[in-house]
Enzyme design. Structure first.
Site, PDB file in Angstrom:
ATOM      1  N   GLU A  88       0.945  -1.433   0.050  1.00  0.00           N
ATOM      2  CA  GLU A  88      -0.192   0.023  -0.097  1.00  0.00           C
ATOM      3  C   GLU A  88       0.752   1.368  -0.137  1.00  0.00           C
ATOM      4  OE1 GLU A  88      -4.461   0.896   1.449  1.00  0.00           O
ATOM      5  OE2 GLU A  88      -3.259  -0.917   0.977  1.00  0.00           O
ATOM      6  N   ASP A  89       1.693   1.393   0.699  1.00  0.00           N
ATOM      7  CA  ASP A  89       2.347   2.410   1.041  1.00  0.00           C
ATOM      8  C   ASP A  89       3.551   2.679   0.040  1.00  0.00           C
ATOM      9  OD1 ASP A  89       0.879   2.803   2.918  1.00  0.00           O
ATOM     10  OD2 ASP A  89       2.348   2.703   4.570  1.00  0.00           O
TER      11      ASP A  89
END
Ligand code: MN
Length: 711
Positions: free
Chosen positions: A75-76
């Protein structure tokens, strides 16, 4: 926290070859998060490291630790999950992917300002259902715990939202999974952020009494230790203060009873750990002879474990005129209470890696694996019934969670929202894409119903069970109601049309209509047609009845009650032991068999390859057995899959009875796609006869598969 500290924690229970993947995951995460900072200003990597450390304290396996290190990478850092799979294999990738998906759900819901209890409960269940692998839930809980520990860095409004979600969703989830340690820390942290004044008040109260209490606890512990030793019990006694949130809850209960804060004395507790269950009760007796028990405050959670599997004896006694709670349990129960299901998860050295991985890959398998563990099994049974088998959780476009029976379609969903929406439903989007109305909804789907003009009615096709538009009784009822309101003439006309079409398709002739109508308890043929027209009676119900009249199976007398008659099995090296055949694998003469000595009912005879035998831990309870006389009949269960056609059941029963085999029971099940399964319980003389028979059944026209199984 740094890598060497994490490795130290994991080295305590993992062999050194398992540490490589952890090191590798660390290096990967280090690169991926490079330059990223948390709001607090520290390097981002601290977060996955701390998350992994929490799991290492719970002694989770290496795959879980690696996945925890990688959990925010997709996600990051925009690293595709495929890359993680290529580097770390499918097991770790699946865990990481699972955590990412859970974060997306809870993120969506946290945005909503207020949710009722039902929504929170739904979300808890959905998290478990979505996770598939419970290790994902553990990683998510550890992730949340570290975020709660570092919540200070967030703005106040965000802090409160996260704290509320923690209190409503994650702490209860930890409770249901029996991880007391994580539950109470989550509760205290959430309480601190939600009710800072109350939190400080209790904290202050505790500090004020600390000195006085410490002394009291120390004296009580010493006294009890001495008494236990005198009685020859090896026990570990410790004193502790209860968690702030649990005191808060107790204070609220007391306030309801009109009692004062200062009445709360039992904020201290003594814990006694012993080796065996009997010793718990022995220790209890000693506690009660030493100090006077308060009768109303005794709970035996060993005899009746809590829903989450918690086992312990709780008693409150008066000690130096102060009530003290004493908890007594075995070391094993204590492990379970602190670490919950993860206690059963600890990587077992010596277990084959593959086997281990397979077994815990899915919760379902875990359910099988741990069904022997009381309490835990009860809890898992609950989860299974609650979540896995019969429910699906989906979102409305506004983000509300709706809970439907598994197998529901968009039409079911539309009727679940409102019958007006159901009647006007003309299409549906799932996760933004148009889908057929017969699509099965899946956990986490967002469902949007497209509606036609007001006054538009449902389609009659929706009532045809073979077409699969509707799978809930609620939707079916609403649709029938709608058609019932139509004119009688229209319903009669429609009913006749539907029935004739169906008969033609199956090649059945109708015969005497009055008689047929009467067999369904309709005096009047028109009433009969109308009932089909508005869906009270389905055309397939009618055709099934007609077909059944043609093919009454011949069922011979019932079996001797299964397992009770003396069977042709000899238990080697012992006298006359009562034997019965295991229902799980239904062994037949000719099968390799083994006996299992039960506590109450003698010897149960299993096939040697029965999973229950293979996974039996107490090998000493297994005993050699062999088949004795074989003139007896044995029950066996088979399933025949076939293309559905008229005469199928008749053909099967003919083949079976020509072979001289009795049918003890039979049922058939249409799958709605022209295929059907027929389930038979047969009485056979053994494997040789059965294999002949299965070959003959396989040769029947339309049969695709025959299997022997267990019921
Ligand atoms: Mn995270």
């Amino acid at each position: 926290m740094d890598l060497s500290h994490l490795l130290e924690l994991t080295r305590a229970y993992l062999s050194s070859d398992k540490l490589a993947v952890i090191r590798q995951a660390y290096e990967f995460a280090l690169k991926a998060h490079e330059g990223q900072l948390r709001r607090s200003g520290e390097p981002y990597l601290q977060h996955p490291l701390e998350t992994a450390a929490i799991l290492a304290e719970l002694k989770l396996d290496a795959a879980s630790i690696a996945a925890a290190l990688l959990h925010d990478v997709p996600e990051d850092c925009n690293v595709p999950i495929e890359e993680i799979e290529a580097k770390f294999g499918p097991e770790v990738a699946k865990l990481v992917d699972g955590v990412t998906k859970l974060s997306q759900i809870s993120g969506q819901v946290a945005e909503k300002p207020s949710r009722d209890d039902l929504q929170a409960e739904s979300l808890r269940k959905m998290l478990v259902a979505m996770a598939e692998d419970l290790r994902v839930v553990f990683i998510k809980l550890a992730d949340r715990l570290h975020n709660m520990r570092t919540l200070e860095a967030l703005p106040l409004a965000r802090r409160r939202a996260v704290a509320r979600e923690t209190m409503e969703v994650y702490a209860p989830l930890a409770h249901r999974l029996g991880i007391g340690r994580i539950q109470s820390e989550l509760e205290d942290l959430a309480f601190y952020n939600l009710e800072p004044l109350k939190y400080r008040h209790i904290k202050h109260l505790l500090t004020r009494r600390e000195a006085e209490q410490e002394l009291l606890v120390k004296e009580a512990v010493d006294m009890l230790e001495k008494e236990l030793e005198k009685a020859g019990l090896k026990a570990k006694v410790s004193g502790r203060s209860k968690s702030i949130y649990s005191i808060h809850r107790k204070m609220e209960r007391y306030a309801q009873l009109g009692r004062n804060l200062d009445d709360i004395h039992d904020i201290i507790a003594i814990r006694v750990l012993v080796d065996r269950v009997e010793e718990c009760y022995h220790a209890l007796g000693i506690v009660h002879s030493l100090w006077h028990p308060i009768a109303a405050e005794f709970n035996d959670y060993i005899a009746t474990p809590k829903e989450n599997g918690y086992r312990s004896l709780h008693t409150t006694v008066m000690c130096f005129n102060v009530p003290i709670e004493v908890q007594i349990r075995t070391h094993e129960m204590h492990e379970s209470a602190e670490y919950g299901l993860s206690a059963h998860w600890v990587y077992k050295e010596g277990a084959k890696q593959d086997e281990f991985g397979q077994r815990i890959a899915r919760l379902r398998q875990l359910l099988e694996w741990h069904k022997e563990i009381t309490g835990t099994a009860q809890f898992l049974e609950l989860v299974k019934a609650d979540v896995f088998q019969d429910q699906v959780f989906v979102y409305t476009p506004k983000g509300e969670i709706k809970n439907l029976p598994a197998g529901s379609t968009p039409v079911d969903f539309a009727y679940h929202i409102h019958s007006g929406i159901g009647h006007r439903c003309i299409g549906a989007k799932v996760n933004g894409k148009l889908v057929p109305l017969t699509t099965y909804l899946r956990n986490g789907d967002t469902v949007e119903i497209l509606v036609g003009k007001p006054g538009k009615g449902p389609s009659r096709d929706w009532l045809n069970p073979n077409l699969g538009y509707v799978n809930t009784s609620r939707a079916r009822d609403r649709i029938r109601q709608w058609f019932r309101k139509e004119s009688r003439a229209q319903n009669i006309e429609k009913g006749r049309e539907i029935l004739e079409k169906e008969m033609k398709r199956l090649g059945i002739t109708l015969g005497n209509r009055e008689e047929l109508a009467r067999s369904f308890k309709y005096e009047d043929v028109d009433d009969f047609y109308a009932a089909i027209g508005y869906g009270d009676l389905s055309a397939s119900q009618v055709t099934l009845k007609l077909a059944a009249q043609e093919e009454q199976p011949k069922v011979k007398g019932p079996l001797p009650a299964a397992g009770t008659a003396p069977l042709g099995v000899k238990v080697l090296g012992s006298g006359d032991l009562l034997t019965r055949l295991a229902k799980c694998c239904s062994p037949l003469p000719g099968d390799e068999i083994i006996g299992y000595i039960t506590r109450t009912t003698g010897v149960t005879v299993h096939r040697k390859d029965c999973p229950n035998v293979l996974h039996e831990k107490e090998k000493e309870r297994l005993v050699e057995v062999e088949w004795g006389r074989t003139d007896q009949l044995y029950p066996v269960w088979i399933r025949v899959d076939a293309w559905d056609r008229v005469g199928l059941v008749r053909d099967i029963t003919t083949v079976v009875s020509n072979e001289g085999v009795n049918i003890a029971s039979m049922k058939s099940l249409g799958h709605g796609d022209n295929s059907a399964s027929v389930f038979l319980t047969l009485e056979t003389k053994g494997v040789a006869q059965l294999s002949r028979l299965l070959a003959k059944i396989e040769a029947i026209g339309g049969v695709t598969n025959v299997v022997r199984g267990s019921e």
